[in-house]
Design an enzyme around this catalytic site. Structure first.
Site, PDB file in Angstrom:
ATOM      1  N   LYS A   1      35.462  37.992  40.206  1.00 51.09           N
ATOM      2  CA  LYS A   1      36.112  36.895  41.252  1.00 51.09           C
ATOM      3  C   LYS A   1      36.439  37.635  42.540  1.00 51.09           C
ATOM      4  O   LYS A   1      35.954  38.949  42.517  1.00 51.09           O
ATOM      5  CB  LYS A   1      37.788  36.821  40.838  1.00 51.09           C
ATOM      6  CG  LYS A   1      37.945  36.008  39.588  1.00 51.09           C
ATOM      7  CD  LYS A   1      39.580  35.925  39.182  1.00 51.09           C
ATOM      8  CE  LYS A   1      39.541  34.908  38.025  1.00 51.09           C
ATOM      9  NZ  LYS A   1      39.632  33.578  38.291  1.00 51.09           N
TER      10      LYS A   1
ATOM     11  N   ARG B   1      38.994  28.978  28.400  1.00 51.83           N
ATOM     12  CA  ARG B   1      38.599  27.892  27.200  1.00 51.83           C
ATOM     13  C   ARG B   1      38.110  28.757  26.079  1.00 51.83           C
ATOM     14  O   ARG B   1      38.252  27.877  25.121  1.00 51.83           O
ATOM     15  CB  ARG B   1      37.576  27.156  28.124  1.00 51.83           C
ATOM     16  CG  ARG B   1      36.324  27.505  28.302  1.00 51.83           C
ATOM     17  CD  ARG B   1      35.422  26.872  29.353  1.00 51.83           C
ATOM     18  NE  ARG B   1      36.203  26.897  30.620  1.00 51.83           N
ATOM     19  CZ  ARG B   1      35.708  26.210  31.766  1.00 51.83           C
ATOM     20  NH1 ARG B   1      34.751  25.425  31.623  1.00 51.83           N
ATOM     21  NH2 ARG B   1      36.456  26.398  33.029  1.00 51.83           N
TER      22      ARG B   1
END
Length: 498
Positions: A276, A350
């Protein structure tokens, strides 16, 4: 859980409430005729405030005045604007939170919140207790000189003779507010303090004094179960992953339904190899908000003696770019046996949820809800006011929406049409974990749907609602405690969906 204040109820005359601050909702063109003698007790201060525009009744405006006559035992009066009137429990909850925040800023030691309007006494009382408690949360726990004031005594008051279960409703609201605050406290912990191992220890601590059964699985058990996606995400970190499993098994509960609550528990998310940007990465300590919501909801579900079996599953790990970290292009094998091509290691939530959904079903869950700070795409779609709701079949999604409405969590349904599944089809594996920016919140949900299978399933993407960046009159900056009350309400409303 530590109690820092008391909360009681009163149906005595409002003038008898001996507190530092008496709080009443007020509205536009309100004359306080239902509270005789109150305007006179302020010695002209309210009339002057109205002339100056300070007492307008506009939403969340504040007007404070001293109570100057001996017939009234409270020291000061605070009127909080409710616009056109008190019309919903959500409004009561926000007004009550505003009251606590205002009382803390004025350093009062005791506060009474008076229920006005035509709402059901129990529903309004519960909402008021929730709101008053939510206003107590303090995010500055690591400050060495923290001078944030704490109110010692709260009273939820109603007009004389109107009880109708007010005390039990306030007790319930107090519990829900406290459990929401516990989830906020967990989300506020820095990643070096709340590792996966410590997260599991906190789950054990929150289960003390309850009938909850807590089981914590480590890497060895995960290997035996084949939780390849969870273990894959954990590989880059020196911290060992944990799968936190909580069981609510009340005596006499039916075999079905069994509600499975699954919460994302990434205690710090750097993005892994798909790193990130540095800007605001410190906020990635809150990527375990979904897991905190599940753990704290499980405590409330137990304390409320909800008469169905409920399972809470939280996959906890860090996502870091270590030498053993998964890489884009890698293929992982899930516990369900499906293979997953890794496109973006920052789409890790996920992955861990997919294995956790499989485990919840393995434990007997007949209905599933997962909560996760899953996608920036949901923030693009819905901003920071509303959580995304996905799932199938429609009747189950409707049940979750109704629970959120009652709890005061704003949600909006997004589609999970079969055509979206094509975007996560992989050329070398069964499925890929990311499909680019287009409909990214939906394709993330479609990935989870693969592992939910035919089981009724709903997904709450709380990426935009888990943290408040700008303070509101009824909400302080920091973690919001989103979804705790929704999960509890869903469990309590089982007769409507079972």
């Amino acid at each position: 859980m530590t109690d820092h204040s008391t909360m009681t109820t009163s149906v005595s005359p409002i003038s008898d409430l001996e507190v530092d601050l008496l709080v009443l909702p007020t509205w536009i063109d309100d004359d306080l005729s239902d509270v005789p003698g109150l305007i006179e007790a302020c010695g002209g201060a309210l009339e002057n405030a109205r002339t100056r525009g300070e007492w307008s009744g506009k939403p969340y405006t504040l007007c404070i005045a001293a109570l100057t006559t001996s017939e009234w035992r409270a020291s000061r009066l605070l009127l909080i604007g409710a616009g056109d009137g008190v019309t919903s429990t959500g409004q009561v909850r926000r007004l009550a939170t505003t009251a606590t925040l205002a009382g803390r800023s004025r350093r009062v030691s005791s506060l009474a919140f008076y229920l006005r309007g035509q709402l059901d006494c129990r529903e309004a009382g519960q909402a008021a207790a929730e709101g008053l408690t939510l206003g107590e949360f303090d995010s500055g726990t690591y400050k060495t000189e923290n001078d944030k004031h704490r109110i010692q005594d709260f009273i939820v008051s109603r007009c004389p003779g109107v009880d109708a279960g007010l005390m039990s409703a306030v007790k319930r609201g107090r519990l829900l507010g406290e459990c929401s605050n516990e989830a906020r406290a967990l989300a506020n912990e820095p990643g070096n303090s709340l590792t996966p191992t410590v997260f599991a220890e906190r789950a054990h601590s929150l289960a003390k004094g309850t009938n909850l059964e807590v089981e914590v699985l480590g890497p060895t058990e995960m290997e035996e179960l084949g939780l390849g996606m969870l273990l894959g995400v954990a590989r880059g970190s020196a911290e060992s992953p944990r799968l936190i499993v909580m069981h609510h098994r009340p005596e006499g509960a039916p075999k079905a339904p069994v509600l499975g609550l699954v919460g994302k528990g990434i205690t710090f998310d750097s993005g892994g190899i798909s790193l990130k940007p540095a800007d605001s990465m410190e906020r990635m300590k809150d990527d375990m908000v979904g897991g905190a919501a599940v753990i704290c909801a499980m405590r409330a579900i137990d304390q409320l003696n909800v008469p169905i079996n409920v399972i809470g599953v939280v996959p906890a790990t860090e996502n870091l770019p270590g030498g053993r970290a998964i890489k884009p292009g890698d293929v992982l094998r899930s516990a369900a046996g499906k293979t997953v091509e890794i496109i973006n290691t920052d789409a890790e939530g996920r992955l861990v949820l997919g294995d956790a959904l499989w485990y919840a079903k393995r434990c007997g869950a007949t209905h599933l809800v997962d909560v996760a700070t899953l996608t920036g795409g949901c923030i693009v779609a819905l901003g920071t006011i509303t959580s995304g709701l996905f799932g199938s079949p429609g009747v189950w999604v409707d049940a979750v929406r109704r629970a959120a409405d009652v709890a005061g969590d704003q949600v909006w349904e997004l589609p999970v049409f079969d055509e979206y599944k094509q975007q996560i089809d992989s050329e070398i594996a069964d499925v890929k974990n990311a499909a680019g920016r287009e409909a990214s919140a939906i394709t993330a949900a479609m990935f989870l749907k693969v592992f939910a299978g035919d089981t009724p399933w709903a997904h709450l993407d709380v990426a935009g609602t888990a943290w408040i960046d700008e303070a509101r009159p009824y909400q302080a900056k920091g973690p919001s405690g989103v979804a705790v009350r929704t999960l509890v309400e869903l469990a309590c409303a089982s007769k409507s969906w079972a």
